[in-house]
Design an enzyme around this catalytic site. Sequence first.
Site, PDB file in Angstrom:
ATOM      1  CG  ASP A 135      -5.250  -7.487   7.952  1.00 16.03           C
ATOM      2  OD1 ASP A 135      -5.719  -6.514   8.565  1.00 16.03           O
ATOM      3  OD2 ASP A 135      -5.669  -8.653   8.093  1.00 16.03           O
TER       4      ASP A 135
ATOM      5  CD  GLU B 206      -4.466  -4.447  11.859  1.00 11.66           C
ATOM      6  OE1 GLU B 206      -5.522  -4.021  12.365  1.00 11.66           O
ATOM      7  OE2 GLU B 206      -4.430  -5.493  11.170  1.00 11.66           O
TER       8      GLU B 206
END
Length: 617
Positions: free
Chosen positions: A331, A360
């Site tokens: 993330d 990400e």
Amino acid sequence: MRGFWISLVIVFLFGSQAEAKKVDIDKVEPMFWWVNMKNPNLQLMVHGENIAHYDVELNYSGVSLSRTIKTDNPNYLFIDLVIEKGTKAGKFNLNFTDKGKTKAHYQYELKKRRTSSAERKGFNESDVVYLLMPDRFANGNADNDSVAELAEKADRNNPDGRHGGDIQGIIDHLDYLQDLGVTALWNTPLLEDNEARGSYHTYAISDYYNVDARFGGNEAYLELSKECKKRGIKLIMDMVFNHCASAHWWMKDWPQKDWVHLHDEYTNSNHRKSTILDPYASETDQIQFSDGWFDRSMADLNQKNELLMTYLIQNSIWWVEYADLDGIRMDTHPYNDPQGMSKWGKAVLNEYPHLNIVGETWYKSAADIAYWQKDALNANGYNSYMPCVMDFQLFFSLEKAFLEKQEWENGLVRLYKSLAADYLYKDTGNLFIFIENHDTDRIMSTLKGDLNKFKSMMTFLLTTRGIPQIYTGVEILMEGKKSYGDGKMRIDFPGGWEDDARNAFTAQGRTDKENEAFNFLKKLLNWRKNNSVIHTGKLKHYIPEQDTYVYFRSNTEKTVMVVVNQDKSAKDLSLERFTESIKGFKSGKDVISGKTFDFTKGKISLAPNTSLILELE
């Protein structure tokens, strides 16, 4: 079972019980490890009142104590072990002593590995990844909707509350995903999020070694992994290392003063990801981006702290080994400390050379995204050691390409230009491509319900280069917009709860339009699964003309021609321009309709607002 809450056997070996001084040890992490790992070093974090005041002793063949590390907090002790190759699986005591007398011991276990590092394979271009939010997918066990020791209780009437979806709900519908043609599963985080509000998304992790009990705990996750393997579905774990929950257990008693980034007053990240790449960025702006908190409930971890970084590296390896993972999704990757995460990526890939990791990388520019891919030719020499990056540039192009009339820079030309920038990437096959995810508008809202545009968009996504990811409910045309609020956008899958008015997991519970979309996607996904030409075949595309984009995928066994026609009128497409790609072929058979198109006529007829996937013959 409440995860792996540690059970310690306290042994008093001197004096009477009245004279004995009790040693309370709250946690040892990681709780167990494995023999014959490539890296023989293991660092244990031990938490207990004044634990740093004690010495550590052990006696187990093949295991030696390298050193102990004390911090500015006496309630923590870090223990460095060396586990020699060939050490046998088994249990041994970590003895905590004072002046030669054992005050307590912790029984530590070394387990046997299920596979070697080289045998573990990651997700790749042959896969289609299905993303789901567990709380919003299906409720397989209503008994764990609320858990006494966790703050937030279930409230399905609250869009931002917990709705009760869990791991058992996912397991119950794995056959549905397999039938659809999915080959890999990415769940948003499953680890404990003990925040008082909005914990359903679980991006504020309060325990890095325990799956949230409201999802079913660690044993349920092991069962999910096992059931996925039975169906040939790879499992990708969503990890969050930039920040932890303000409710994390260590926030009440930090291992070190600099374990998290603290400021004189609350300081939010400026969210300017460009500052990490910008050669002219001020140090002030860079620090606020990387050291500011993502949110008040998300404490920013200091990844320059070597003990913390070792903890995070080991945590990743622990989950890969324990849950038999096939990949990791990291993330908010640019928010992390670049050097710390480079060290992390290198360590994980050293242990598992064939595992895949996707980060990400939320940028609009291919150049910015490419910076973060492993072995990128960066001017500053930086290497992230992260093989796969999320292609947000293509996502932003897709959002607009199917809504515009083609002009010099608009319409389908946006897709052409996105792919034309692939020279920037080290590995174009390792690009994670998508048309929506849990943080974006639903694509059917963007397309205003146009089923033909949906089919064309999915055709492109599933036949171009890269690793496609689809999001829960795209197969039944679920809608939602961020302007509604995240909770209202991330609606429950209809049929995931016993009292739902309809069950869209079944054909009977879907509308005619939903079934048309589902059947289209199912046919395309299952065809893609068995056609390596789409996974690794050479890509050649032609500049879009008159709202029509044509490209080819080819290998030594097969050539596929893809035609995306966004023209509102029917047209004849001349084939002369594509001679270099169709030379020697006399026809093409459409994968979806089964219709054969005769190339000897020099043209093919295209219906308006449609797409074709032609296997050339």
